[in-house]
Scaffold this motif. Structure first.
Motif, PDB file in Angstrom:
ATOM      1  N   GLY A 267       0.866  -1.259  -0.366  1.00  0.00           N
ATOM      2  CA  GLY A 267      -0.160   0.066  -0.242  1.00  0.00           C
ATOM      3  C   GLY A 267       0.997   1.259   0.066  1.00  0.00           C
ATOM      4  N   ILE A 268       2.026   1.362   0.936  1.00  0.00           N
ATOM      5  CA  ILE A 268       2.862   2.322   0.924  1.00  0.00           C
ATOM      6  C   ILE A 268       3.436   2.608  -0.613  1.00  0.00           C
ATOM      7  N   ASP A 269       3.849   1.746  -1.131  1.00  0.00           N
ATOM      8  CA  ASP A 269       4.330   1.815  -2.527  1.00  0.00           C
ATOM      9  C   ASP A 269       3.466   2.282  -3.548  1.00  0.00           C
ATOM     10  N   ALA A 270       2.200   1.858  -3.478  1.00  0.00           N
ATOM     11  CA  ALA A 270       1.199   2.400  -4.334  1.00  0.00           C
ATOM     12  C   ALA A 270       0.821   3.770  -4.303  1.00  0.00           C
ATOM     13  N   LEU A 271       0.804   4.147  -2.745  1.00  0.00           N
ATOM     14  CA  LEU A 271       0.300   5.460  -2.208  1.00  0.00           C
ATOM     15  C   LEU A 271       1.533   6.355  -2.587  1.00  0.00           C
ATOM     16  N   GLN A 272       3.022   5.947  -2.575  1.00  0.00           N
ATOM     17  CA  GLN A 272       3.937   6.734  -3.056  1.00  0.00           C
ATOM     18  C   GLN A 272       4.004   7.096  -4.435  1.00  0.00           C
ATOM     19  N   GLY A 273       3.673   5.900  -5.247  1.00  0.00           N
ATOM     20  CA  GLY A 273       3.264   6.241  -6.589  1.00  0.00           C
ATOM     21  C   GLY A 273       2.194   7.236  -7.298  1.00  0.00           C
ATOM     22  N   GLY A 274       1.123   7.182  -6.345  1.00  0.00           N
ATOM     23  CA  GLY A 274       0.119   7.970  -6.567  1.00  0.00           C
ATOM     24  C   GLY A 274       0.496   9.482  -6.323  1.00  0.00           C
ATOM     25  N   LEU A 275       0.844   9.922  -5.051  1.00  0.00           N
ATOM     26  CA  LEU A 275       1.333  10.962  -4.569  1.00  0.00           C
ATOM     27  C   LEU A 275       2.396  11.697  -5.302  1.00  0.00           C
TER      28      LEU A 275
ATOM     29  N   ARG B 120       1.445  15.212  -7.352  1.00  0.00           N
ATOM     30  CA  ARG B 120       2.448  16.330  -6.822  1.00  0.00           C
ATOM     31  C   ARG B 120       2.299  17.160  -8.477  1.00  0.00           C
ATOM     32  N   GLU B 121       2.232  16.290  -9.632  1.00  0.00           N
ATOM     33  CA  GLU B 121       2.387  17.183 -10.711  1.00  0.00           C
ATOM     34  C   GLU B 121       1.038  17.816 -11.007  1.00  0.00           C
ATOM     35  N   GLN B 122      -0.086  17.414 -10.516  1.00  0.00           N
ATOM     36  CA  GLN B 122      -1.119  17.701 -11.051  1.00  0.00           C
ATOM     37  C   GLN B 122      -1.916  18.787 -10.155  1.00  0.00           C
ATOM     38  N   MET B 123      -1.519  18.759  -8.813  1.00  0.00           N
ATOM     39  CA  MET B 123      -2.187  19.832  -8.103  1.00  0.00           C
ATOM     40  C   MET B 123      -0.747  20.571  -7.156  1.00  0.00           C
ATOM     41  N   ASP B 124      -1.387  21.666  -6.804  1.00  0.00           N
ATOM     42  CA  ASP B 124      -0.416  22.713  -6.250  1.00  0.00           C
ATOM     43  C   ASP B 124      -0.891  22.924  -4.695  1.00  0.00           C
ATOM     44  N   PHE B 125      -0.344  22.166  -3.842  1.00  0.00           N
ATOM     45  CA  PHE B 125      -0.365  22.090  -2.576  1.00  0.00           C
ATOM     46  C   PHE B 125       0.043  23.479  -1.568  1.00  0.00           C
TER      47      PHE B 125
ATOM     48  N   THR C  45       4.397   9.770   3.349  1.00  0.00           N
ATOM     49  CA  THR C  45       4.676   9.413   2.176  1.00  0.00           C
ATOM     50  C   THR C  45       4.455  10.810   1.447  1.00  0.00           C
ATOM     51  N   ALA C  46       3.703  11.594   1.545  1.00  0.00           N
ATOM     52  CA  ALA C  46       3.555  12.891   0.916  1.00  0.00           C
ATOM     53  C   ALA C  46       5.042  13.786   1.060  1.00  0.00           C
ATOM     54  N   LEU C  47       5.380  13.695   2.445  1.00  0.00           N
ATOM     55  CA  LEU C  47       6.637  14.615   2.463  1.00  0.00           C
ATOM     56  C   LEU C  47       7.858  13.872   1.763  1.00  0.00           C
ATOM     57  N   HIS C  48       7.712  12.474   1.684  1.00  0.00           N
ATOM     58  CA  HIS C  48       8.823  11.821   1.246  1.00  0.00           C
ATOM     59  C   HIS C  48       8.970  12.043  -0.564  1.00  0.00           C
ATOM     60  N   THR C  49       7.645  12.176  -0.910  1.00  0.00           N
ATOM     61  CA  THR C  49       7.732  12.379  -2.438  1.00  0.00           C
ATOM     62  C   THR C  49       7.601  13.780  -2.809  1.00  0.00           C
ATOM     63  N   ASP C  50       7.759  14.689  -1.751  1.00  0.00           N
ATOM     64  CA  ASP C  50       8.040  16.200  -2.013  1.00  0.00           C
ATOM     65  C   ASP C  50       6.627  16.690  -2.516  1.00  0.00           C
ATOM     66  N   THR C  51       5.426  16.125  -2.001  1.00  0.00           N
ATOM     67  CA  THR C  51       4.232  16.661  -2.512  1.00  0.00           C
ATOM     68  C   THR C  51       3.746  17.775  -1.529  1.00  0.00           C
ATOM     69  N   ILE C  52       4.253  17.812  -0.164  1.00  0.00           N
ATOM     70  CA  ILE C  52       4.130  18.587   0.707  1.00  0.00           C
ATOM     71  C   ILE C  52       5.283  19.035   1.347  1.00  0.00           C
ATOM     72  N   ALA C  53       5.205  20.328   2.103  1.00  0.00           N
ATOM     73  CA  ALA C  53       6.462  20.766   2.875  1.00  0.00           C
ATOM     74  C   ALA C  53       6.425  20.022   4.278  1.00  0.00           C
ATOM     75  N   PHE C  54       7.574  20.106   5.042  1.00  0.00           N
ATOM     76  CA  PHE C  54       7.581  19.623   6.398  1.00  0.00           C
ATOM     77  C   PHE C  54       6.359  20.342   7.582  1.00  0.00           C
TER      78      PHE C  54
ATOM     79  N   ALA D   4      17.608  16.015   4.019  1.00  0.00           N
ATOM     80  CA  ALA D   4      17.821  14.619   3.276  1.00  0.00           C
ATOM     81  C   ALA D   4      17.021  13.727   4.028  1.00  0.00           C
ATOM     82  N   HIS D   5      16.568  13.866   5.197  1.00  0.00           N
ATOM     83  CA  HIS D   5      15.713  12.845   6.017  1.00  0.00           C
ATOM     84  C   HIS D   5      14.714  13.650   6.634  1.00  0.00           C
ATOM     85  N   GLU D   6      13.641  14.158   6.022  1.00  0.00           N
ATOM     86  CA  GLU D   6      12.472  14.689   6.595  1.00  0.00           C
ATOM     87  C   GLU D   6      11.706  14.061   7.204  1.00  0.00           C
ATOM     88  N   GLU D   7      11.565  12.852   6.533  1.00  0.00           N
ATOM     89  CA  GLU D   7      10.580  11.663   7.054  1.00  0.00           C
ATOM     90  C   GLU D   7      10.975  11.380   8.633  1.00  0.00           C
ATOM     91  N   PHE D   8      12.206  11.139   8.828  1.00  0.00           N
ATOM     92  CA  PHE D   8      12.727  10.770  10.108  1.00  0.00           C
ATOM     93  C   PHE D   8      12.499  12.013  11.124  1.00  0.00           C
TER      94      PHE D   8
END
Length: 522
Positions: free
Chosen positions: A150-158, A162-167, A204-213, A281-285
């Motif tokens: 699920g995380i892998d699919a969520l990561q791909g979707g986000l 990111r390219e389609q929406m401006d957060f 996941t959104a943070l890891h894919t740079d979809t949203i900021a910290f 480099a490690h915002e998710e942590f």
């Protein structure tokens, strides 16, 4: 069309994650649920020990809701005091951060989708073809695998989203922007009924740079608040102790999360001052560290004032006199294991009063018990047991339900024997059958809880009284036949010794079934 595709992919990934969490939690509860509940009761002696048990229980079950709902049930059944339960509430908030650490350490650093598929396959095989006892392990393995798929699919979707929406339209630079994101986090948790799913989505959104910290941190704060509403829902219709427990969870989480909202900027500043490159480099942590840090800070701040916190909640929800009807809380019927624990609590009180009446009949006490009230209470317990519904016909809860039903039957038989006035007069006024009465007395004390007897000694006493009854009957019939005893007196003696033997048998069976019903509390 592209936007719809990436949204569906992201939602599908989230759905797989939720399904995986549900399966894993159910599997872990099946394997360790009883043990965790025993730990919650056995080791919760103070707020500090409660924090540790709440943390461990939530980390093992991967569900703060499961821990809190169990705690609410224990308080409602009178097995835990409200002040003891506070520590579990504080610890569960910290324990719920463990999922984020697992995902941050493993889910993003290693591509586990292929290995995760093997976990799903292995779990399915165990569930389908393994021994019944391995079903929980099968669910846990399959759920663990689905989480990372699920995380892998969520990561791909986000990444596509990111390219389609401006957060950037959800700014977190000011308090109002943070509050809006907090509201989104609360709503997300209410919809998914899982703060872990929300935290992982933010990671996941943070890891894919979809949203900021700052945005991710504000969402996590909201999700931390949202997780307490499950506990609040569990208190609806409960007694005052249940409402205190549920509301204290909501109040504590809301206060800690409100504090956390003002710590986001200092936390980021600290990272940028100490290790700016590592932070980038490690915002998710850094995000899961923030989640753990503000919950740990909340525990450290509230523990010294746990007594004052408890008194505040007690003033908000003052005590009201209540009896067994409140212990047999209808709201607990949703959780059969807790409903059975409530039954166990009421039955313990019934044992004491039946034993008190038996002592009166044996001439060892001058106080009689109102049997009408006890019979009415026993009927209410029977009605409550009728309302407990289990899905299967096997497992520990099924055995506990059967044990409770059989205890009710033997208690009813004891009540019937306690109504035998002629036996009571004979036992209180006569000196005969002293050996049978002496053998029965420890069993009555054991039923009362004044004296603890091992299971083998209880059954030895029952066997001893049965032997006395058989010997007395033979001797009495010989005495009647040889003219040494009138028939009427002999029949009365045999009735009394038979009464003593049947009482011993009922107590023996109650002892056996009580051990089956019991959570093995200390």
């Amino acid at each position: 069309m592209v936007l719809i595709r990436v949204l569906v992919e992201a939602l599908g990934g989230l759905g797989l994650f939720l399904l995986g969490m549900t399966l894993m939690t159910e599997g872990l509860k099946a394997m360790a649920g009883d043990a965790i509940r025993q730990v919650l009761m056995r080791f919760t002696r103070s707020p500090v020990s409660g924090v540790v048990t709440g943390l461990v229980g939530t980390a093992v079950l991967q569900s703060s809701s499961a821990t809190i709902v169990a705690t609410v049930g224990f308080v409602g059944a009178g097995l835990l005091g409200f002040s003891q339960a506070l520590g579990i509430i504080f610890g569960s908030a910290l324990g719920t951060t463990v999922t984020g650490w697992i995902v941050a350490l493993v889910g993003f650093k290693f591509k586990l989708s292929l290995l995760a598929a093997l976990f799903v396959f292995a779990g399915a095989m165990l569930k389908l073809f393994g021994h019944r006892s391995l079903g929980g392990l099968g669910y846990a393995l399959a759920g663990f695998g689905l989480i990372f798929i699920g995380i892998d699919a969520l990561q791909g979707g986000l990444e596509g989203l990111r390219e389609q929406m401006d957060f950037s339209q959800f700014p977190a630079g000011d308090l109002w922007g943070k509050l809006k994101l907090v509201a989104v986090g609360v709503l997300f948790t209410l919809v998914t009924q899982s703060s872990s799913a929300g935290v992982v989505s933010a990671l996941t959104a943070l890891h894919t740079d979809t949203i900021a910290f700052e945005q991710a941190a504000s969402l996590v704060v909201g999700m931390n608040i949202g997780t307490s509403f499950t506990a609040a829902a569990a208190t609806i219709g409960g007694n005052v102790s249940v409402r205190r427990t549920g509301f204290s969870h909501v109040l504590y989480n809301t206060c800690v999360s409100s504090l956390a909202l003002f710590l986001i900027a200092p936390y980021i500043a600290m990272w940028q001052f100490a290790a700016a490159e590592t932070f980038v480099a490690h915002e998710e942590f850094a995000l899961v560290g923030f989640h753990s840090a503000f919950n740990l800070l909340g525990v450290l701040l509230v523990l010294p004032f746990a007594g004052q916190f408890a008194r505040l909640i007690e003033r908000l929800f003052p005590d009201k006199p209540y009896g067994y009807q409140q212990v047999l809380d209808r709201g607990l019927l949703k959780y059969p294991e807790l409903a059975l624990t409530a039954v166990q609590k009421v039955m313990t009180s019934q044992f004491e009063r039946v034993a008190e009446q038996l002592e009166y009949m044996l001439g060892e006490s001058g106080r009689s018990v109102p049997l009408v009230d006890l019979a009415r209470e026993l009927a209410d317990v029977q009605e409550y047991l009728d309302a407990i519904h289990l899905e299967g016909t096997s497992g520990s809860q099924w055995e506990r339900l059967l044990a409770a039903i059989q205890i009710v039957e033997h208690l009813q038989r004891l009540l019937e024997r306690c109504e035998n006035k002629s036996v009571a007069v004979a036992l209180r006024n006569g000196e005969e059958l002293a050996d049978a009465k002496a053998a029965l007395s420890p069993l009555v004390l054991s039923l009362w809880g004044k004296r603890s007897l091992p299971a083998d000694q209880v059954q030895e006493r029952v066997a001893q009284i049965t032997q006395i009854e058989q010997t007395t009957r033979r001797q009495t019939m010989n005495d009647i036949a040889q003219g040494r005893l009138e028939l009427k007196q002999g029949v009365a003696r045999m009735e009394v010794v038979r009464w003593l033997q049947r009482v011993a048998v009922h107590i023996g069976r109650i002892d056996v079934h009580s051990r089956e019903l019991n959570y093995q509390q200390p």
